[in-house]
Design a protein around this motif. Structure first.
Motif, PDB file in Angstrom:
ATOM      1  N   ASN A  87       0.808  -1.228   0.000  1.00  0.00           N
ATOM      2  CA  ASN A  87       0.000   0.000   0.000  1.00  0.00           C
ATOM      3  C   ASN A  87       0.836   1.272   0.000  1.00  0.00           C
ATOM      4  O   ASN A  87       0.277   2.357   0.102  1.00  0.00           O
ATOM      5  N   ASN A  88       2.155   1.130  -0.095  1.00  0.00           N
ATOM      6  CA  ASN A  88       2.984   2.341  -0.179  1.00  0.00           C
ATOM      7  C   ASN A  88       2.591   3.142  -1.414  1.00  0.00           C
ATOM      8  O   ASN A  88       2.501   2.569  -2.512  1.00  0.00           O
ATOM      9  N   PRO A  89       2.341   4.451  -1.273  1.00  0.00           N
ATOM     10  CA  PRO A  89       1.846   5.214  -2.426  1.00  0.00           C
ATOM     11  C   PRO A  89       2.834   5.299  -3.587  1.00  0.00           C
ATOM     12  O   PRO A  89       2.426   5.499  -4.734  1.00  0.00           O
ATOM     13  N   ASP A  90       4.129   5.158  -3.309  1.00  0.00           N
ATOM     14  CA  ASP A  90       5.131   5.271  -4.374  1.00  0.00           C
ATOM     15  C   ASP A  90       5.473   3.926  -5.002  1.00  0.00           C
ATOM     16  O   ASP A  90       5.361   3.751  -6.213  1.00  0.00           O
ATOM     17  N   MET A  91       5.876   2.964  -4.167  1.00  0.00           N
ATOM     18  CA  MET A  91       6.328   1.682  -4.698  1.00  0.00           C
ATOM     19  C   MET A  91       5.275   0.586  -4.625  1.00  0.00           C
ATOM     20  O   MET A  91       5.453  -0.486  -5.207  1.00  0.00           O
ATOM     21  N   GLY A  92       4.169   0.825  -3.931  1.00  0.00           N
ATOM     22  CA  GLY A  92       3.131  -0.185  -3.837  1.00  0.00           C
ATOM     23  C   GLY A  92       2.674  -0.716  -5.183  1.00  0.00           C
ATOM     24  O   GLY A  92       2.560  -1.941  -5.373  1.00  0.00           O
ATOM     25  N   PRO A  93       2.389   0.156  -6.186  1.00  0.00           N
ATOM     26  CA  PRO A  93       1.970  -0.359  -7.494  1.00  0.00           C
ATOM     27  C   PRO A  93       3.014  -1.259  -8.151  1.00  0.00           C
ATOM     28  O   PRO A  93       2.658  -2.202  -8.865  1.00  0.00           O
ATOM     29  N   VAL A  94       4.294  -0.978  -7.904  1.00  0.00           N
ATOM     30  CA  VAL A  94       5.351  -1.837  -8.446  1.00  0.00           C
ATOM     31  C   VAL A  94       5.336  -3.188  -7.733  1.00  0.00           C
ATOM     32  O   VAL A  94       5.385  -4.245  -8.362  1.00  0.00           O
ATOM     33  N   PHE A  95       5.261  -3.153  -6.401  1.00  0.00           N
ATOM     34  CA  PHE A  95       5.240  -4.394  -5.629  1.00  0.00           C
ATOM     35  C   PHE A  95       4.031  -5.257  -5.969  1.00  0.00           C
ATOM     36  O   PHE A  95       4.076  -6.487  -5.830  1.00  0.00           O
ATOM     37  N   GLN A  96       2.938  -4.639  -6.422  1.00  0.00           N
ATOM     38  CA  GLN A  96       1.740  -5.398  -6.769  1.00  0.00           C
ATOM     39  C   GLN A  96       1.951  -6.284  -8.000  1.00  0.00           C
ATOM     40  O   GLN A  96       1.179  -7.212  -8.233  1.00  0.00           O
ATOM     41  N   GLN A  97       2.989  -6.014  -8.783  1.00  0.00           N
ATOM     42  CA  GLN A  97       3.248  -6.791 -10.001  1.00  0.00           C
ATOM     43  C   GLN A  97       4.092  -8.012  -9.661  1.00  0.00           C
ATOM     44  O   GLN A  97       5.206  -7.885  -9.143  1.00  0.00           O
ATOM     45  N   LEU A  98       3.587  -9.207  -9.955  1.00  0.00           N
ATOM     46  CA  LEU A  98       4.321 -10.427  -9.640  1.00  0.00           C
ATOM     47  C   LEU A  98       5.678 -10.451 -10.341  1.00  0.00           C
ATOM     48  O   LEU A  98       6.683 -10.863  -9.750  1.00  0.00           O
ATOM     49  N   TYR A  99       5.748 -10.006 -11.601  1.00  0.00           N
ATOM     50  CA  TYR A  99       7.026 -10.040 -12.309  1.00  0.00           C
ATOM     51  C   TYR A  99       8.067  -9.198 -11.578  1.00  0.00           C
ATOM     52  O   TYR A  99       9.262  -9.544 -11.559  1.00  0.00           O
ATOM     53  N   ALA A 100       7.634  -8.076 -10.967  1.00  0.00           N
ATOM     54  CA  ALA A 100       8.575  -7.217 -10.241  1.00  0.00           C
ATOM     55  C   ALA A 100       9.090  -7.928  -8.992  1.00  0.00           C
ATOM     56  O   ALA A 100      10.290  -7.863  -8.670  1.00  0.00           O
ATOM     57  N   ARG A 101       8.193  -8.605  -8.288  1.00  0.00           N
ATOM     58  CA  ARG A 101       8.623  -9.351  -7.095  1.00  0.00           C
ATOM     59  C   ARG A 101       9.545 -10.501  -7.502  1.00  0.00           C
ATOM     60  O   ARG A 101      10.515 -10.814  -6.794  1.00  0.00           O
ATOM     61  N   GLN A 102       9.249 -11.127  -8.637  1.00  0.00           N
ATOM     62  CA  GLN A 102      10.117 -12.197  -9.127  1.00  0.00           C
ATOM     63  C   GLN A 102      11.505 -11.661  -9.472  1.00  0.00           C
ATOM     64  O   GLN A 102      12.527 -12.299  -9.188  1.00  0.00           O
ATOM     65  N   ALA A 103      11.547 -10.480 -10.080  1.00  0.00           N
ATOM     66  CA  ALA A 103      12.832  -9.873 -10.433  1.00  0.00           C
ATOM     67  C   ALA A 103      13.661  -9.600  -9.184  1.00  0.00           C
ATOM     68  O   ALA A 103      14.882  -9.815  -9.167  1.00  0.00           O
ATOM     69  N   ILE A 104      13.004  -9.133  -8.132  1.00  0.00           N
ATOM     70  CA  ILE A 104      13.712  -8.878  -6.870  1.00  0.00           C
ATOM     71  C   ILE A 104      14.230 -10.187  -6.278  1.00  0.00           C
ATOM     72  O   ILE A 104      15.392 -10.290  -5.882  1.00  0.00           O
ATOM     73  N   GLN A 105      13.365 -11.214  -6.218  1.00  0.00           N
ATOM     74  CA  GLN A 105      13.772 -12.476  -5.589  1.00  0.00           C
ATOM     75  C   GLN A 105      14.907 -13.145  -6.352  1.00  0.00           C
ATOM     76  O   GLN A 105      15.828 -13.710  -5.734  1.00  0.00           O
ATOM     77  N   HIS A 106      14.863 -13.107  -7.677  1.00  0.00           N
ATOM     78  CA  HIS A 106      15.947 -13.700  -8.470  1.00  0.00           C
ATOM     79  C   HIS A 106      17.280 -12.999  -8.232  1.00  0.00           C
ATOM     80  O   HIS A 106      18.340 -13.575  -8.512  1.00  0.00           O
ATOM     81  N   ALA A 107      17.242 -11.783  -7.741  1.00  0.00           N
ATOM     82  CA  ALA A 107      18.480 -11.021  -7.501  1.00  0.00           C
ATOM     83  C   ALA A 107      19.016 -11.205  -6.090  1.00  0.00           C
ATOM     84  O   ALA A 107      19.978 -10.540  -5.707  1.00  0.00           O
ATOM     85  N   VAL A 108      18.413 -12.096  -5.313  1.00  0.00           N
ATOM     86  CA  VAL A 108      18.861 -12.351  -3.938  1.00  0.00           C
ATOM     87  C   VAL A 108      19.696 -13.633  -3.928  1.00  0.00           C
ATOM     88  O   VAL A 108      19.173 -14.722  -4.194  1.00  0.00           O
ATOM     89  N   ASP A 109      20.977 -13.498  -3.632  1.00  0.00           N
ATOM     90  CA  ASP A 109      21.893 -14.638  -3.603  1.00  0.00           C
ATOM     91  C   ASP A 109      21.870 -15.246  -2.203  1.00  0.00           C
ATOM     92  O   ASP A 109      22.748 -14.986  -1.361  1.00  0.00           O
ATOM     93  N   GLN A 110      20.851 -16.076  -1.947  1.00  0.00           N
ATOM     94  CA  GLN A 110      20.672 -16.604  -0.595  1.00  0.00           C
ATOM     95  C   GLN A 110      21.831 -17.508  -0.168  1.00  0.00           C
ATOM     96  O   GLN A 110      22.244 -17.479   1.003  1.00  0.00           O
ATOM     97  N   ASP A 111      22.363 -18.299  -1.074  1.00  0.00           N
ATOM     98  CA  ASP A 111      23.450 -19.212  -0.695  1.00  0.00           C
ATOM     99  C   ASP A 111      24.678 -18.439  -0.224  1.00  0.00           C
ATOM    100  O   ASP A 111      25.291 -18.790   0.793  1.00  0.00           O
ATOM    101  N   SER A 112      25.035 -17.401  -0.958  1.00  0.00           N
ATOM    102  CA  SER A 112      26.210 -16.613  -0.562  1.00  0.00           C
ATOM    103  C   SER A 112      25.973 -15.882   0.750  1.00  0.00           C
ATOM    104  O   SER A 112      26.865 -15.807   1.605  1.00  0.00           O
ATOM    105  N   ILE A 113      24.771 -15.341   0.927  1.00  0.00           N
ATOM    106  CA  ILE A 113      24.452 -14.656   2.180  1.00  0.00           C
ATOM    107  C   ILE A 113      24.559 -15.627   3.349  1.00  0.00           C
ATOM    108  O   ILE A 113      25.145 -15.323   4.396  1.00  0.00           O
ATOM    109  N   ALA A 114      24.006 -16.837   3.176  1.00  0.00           N
ATOM    110  CA  ALA A 114      24.020 -17.817   4.258  1.00  0.00           C
ATOM    111  C   ALA A 114      25.427 -18.288   4.579  1.00  0.00           C
ATOM    112  O   ALA A 114      25.796 -18.426   5.754  1.00  0.00           O
TER     113      ALA A 114
END
Length: 608
Positions: free
Chosen positions: A340-367
């Motif tokens: 519901n953030n007025p600026d980024m909420g519409p972006v977060f509502q898009q599944l492709y955008a959330r997928q793009a963010i998740q694909h950019a998270v290197d969980q193995d290296s972080i762990a």
């Protein structure tokens, strides 16, 4: 009637031990802080000093938490003061109902599963008054009249799903539910919320108000709630306010400073089955993990922890008389999106955008690099350590592996272009194929800010790693760090036109973002309108799956829920660390470490 622990029985969890790899650099050196009570000679000691997580300042005492005060350490302190009606934890090696530390002696479900009868032990409050069924009814009436403010509330659950509440006698009461529910869920996720409150001392609307049955009318219950919440907001009076001296647990409050140091002393009038094994427990706050480490090194702590960056110093601390042992957590770790953030909420509502963010998270290296092997990747809404049969195959398989090229492809195929500065800009606005999506204006930059918990080197490094990897995908991440309580206080459900909706992403998961009850359903986290659904996520299909985990006993219901949220990404999944790598003094007994993050100070004692 049949007992829920007989016949089919609840699903119990074996508590695994998280292995650690001792690698990489030692931590730096902030000045430590401690109360100086630690000593290598434990014989004759009557106190224990326990280190709280970095920037984890205890700030709530009332056994009915508001959403912003639901930190694990707050709950653990309350449990030591007010014995839960049903106490569930895994400190003994199995997550189950702990009869010794509970007010209830028996819980029986009717044959049709609609009704439960609960019997209480014959116990007393610290002022000598008996603990009765009326005290539990008092809690229920307050929660029922003020459910929207209660942190444990999810629409359709307690108190909504209680059709009637009947007192049978002073130590027995009966609850009838509006439907037949999964009995594991009822016992481990619903009935564990029940609390006994001292009706004879708290059922009033002002300091000098008359004790009466105010709670038995909605208006009266609201007035009592407002009074008690108002008192609970005054942390500087916790040790002196007579309200909080009326307890039924093994401890009372002896001190509570503005900086969050809490001193518990044994309740000399406790007549239950779980008495304090030590006279005084000091819960010591720290501004950073490094400050705590220095206090541990100086011998000022009896029960502390090693930050992941200091694991190569394990031998040093063992040589100083400490036992080092990981504390695995039954938790998930994530960054909630504020949809519901007025600026980024519409972006977060898009599944492709959330997928793009998740694909950019290197969980193995972080762990493996940042957490030095003491964290494990999270791919969905069900805890992955210790293993359980609640997990779907989809969640296990990690549907969004680290792949920055895929992130870029997702953005550029949906109307974004990578600008000269390396960050994505919406060029093709609209709701059609290949366009950015509803509510996203042309010229919008993919720039977002995370409000992150301060005081942890690992968290700081993780946020820096996220900023770097997201930048490679064309996504700009700004980092704002604040103490844990401030992060929790600002990360609240909101409407787009409210000032409180200015946050975009939030991280409060240095010790894990969310610790579950034994049955890890998501109605409080991801159900539409739930109080702990901080980011305002809503998906009707997921709501149906959540409902399926709560009614009946179909194992596929949990698998459907696990799969749906692993794919739909209501949050950014991140590696879930061990709650902590504990270092407790040799000779300290009763240190079983519960994956639900409950600590039991009454069980601590010094070996003879």
């Amino acid at each position: 009637m049949q007992h829920p622990l007989g016949g089919r029985g609840p699903r119990l969890l074996a508590v695994g031990v998280l292995s650690t790899s001792l690698a990489l650099a030692a931590c730096g050196g902030d000045d430590g802080a401690g109360d100086g009570t630690g000593s290598a000679d434990t014989q004759g000691r009557d106190s224990i000093t326990y280190a709280l997580p970095p920037n984890a300042t205890p700030n709530w005492i009332l056994p009915m938490a508001l959403p912003e005060y639901m930190a694990t350490h707050n709950a653990a302190i309350r449990r030591a003061l007010w014995t839960p009606v049903i106490n569930v934890h895994g400190a003994s090696g199995e997550v189950a109902w702990d009869h010794t530390g509970s007010l209830a002696t028996d819980v029986e479900f009717s044959t049709d599963g609609r009704m439960v009868t609960i019997s209480l032990d014959d116990l007393s409050w610290s002022d000598g008054e008996p603990v009765t069924s009326r005290d539990v009814e008092f809690w229920y009436n307050l929660v029922d009249a003020n459910k929207e403010q209660w942190g444990g509330y999810a629409a359709g659950r307690i108190p909504d799903n209680i059709e009637s509440w009947e007192t049978i006698d002073d130590t027995t009461f009966e609850i009838t539910f509006d439907d037949v529910y999964n009995q594991d869920w009822l016992l481990y996720n619903q009935l564990v919320n029940l609390a006994a409150l001292p009706t004879h001392a708290w059922n009033k609307t002002s300091d000098d108000g008359e004790i009466d049955d105010h709670d038995r009318t909605p208006d009266g219950a609201e007035e009592v709630w407002d009074y008690l919440v108002g008192q609970a907001e005054q942390t500087d009076s916790y040790a002196s306010n007579p309200l909080w001296s009326v307890v039924n647990g093994p401890f009372t409050v002896d001190g509570w400073t503005s900086t969050g140091q809490v001193t518990l002393k044994a309740n000399e009038n406790y007549d239950g089955n779980d008495p304090a094994g030590i006279q005084t427990v000091v819960l010591q706050p720290f501004t950073s993990a490094d400050a705590q480490l220095n206090a541990l090194r100086a011998g000022e702590l009896d029960y502390g922890y090693l930050p992941a960056s200091a694991l190569d110093q394990q031998a040093e601390f063992e040589g100083r008389g400490y036992v080092v042992e990981p504390w695995a957590g039954w938790s998930i770790t994530y960054l909630p999106f504020n949809f519901n953030n007025p600026d980024m909420g519409p972006v977060f509502q898009q599944l492709y955008a959330r997928q793009a963010i998740q694909h950019a998270v290197d969980q193995d290296s972080i762990a493996n690099v940042i957490w030095h092997g003491t964290a494990l990747p999270t791919y969905g809404p069900v805890p992955q350590n210790p293993p359980s049969d609640f997990l779907s195959e989809t969640q296990k398989s990690n549907p969004y592996e680290f792949d920055v090229d895929t992130s870029i492809e997702l953005l550029t195929s949906n109307g974004w272009v990578i600008g000269d500065d390396g960050f994505a800009v919406c060029e093709n606005a609209g709701t059609g194929d290949g366009q950015c999506g509803d509510g996203i204006d042309a010229g919008t930059t993919f720039e977002m800010t995370v409000l992150a918990q301060s005081g942890s080197t690992e968290t700081d490094n993780m946020m820096s790693e996220l900023k770097s990897s997201l930048a490679k995908a064309g996504i700009d991440l700004n980092i704002a760090s604040e103490p844990l309580n401030q992060v929790l206080g600002q990360s609240v459900p909101c409407e787009p036109d409210e000032d409180a909706c200015s946050w975009q992403l939030s991280f409060f998961g240095t010790q894990g973002s969310w610790y579950f009850n034994a049955y890890p359903t998501g109605e409080r986290l991801f159900g539409t309108g739930a109080t702990a659904n901080f980011g305002n996520y809503s998906n009707p299909e997921v709501d149906e799956y959540i409902d399926g985990t709560l009614t009946g006993n179909d194992p596929d219901a949990m698998h459907n829920y696990s799969e749906a949220l692993a794919l739909d990404l209501p949050v950014v999944w991140l590696p879930s660390p061990a709650y902590q790598v504990s270092a407790f003094r040799d000779g300290l007994e009763g240190t079983g470490q519960d994956p639900l993050a409950v600590f039991l100070p009454q069980r601590w004692s010094w070996a003879d």
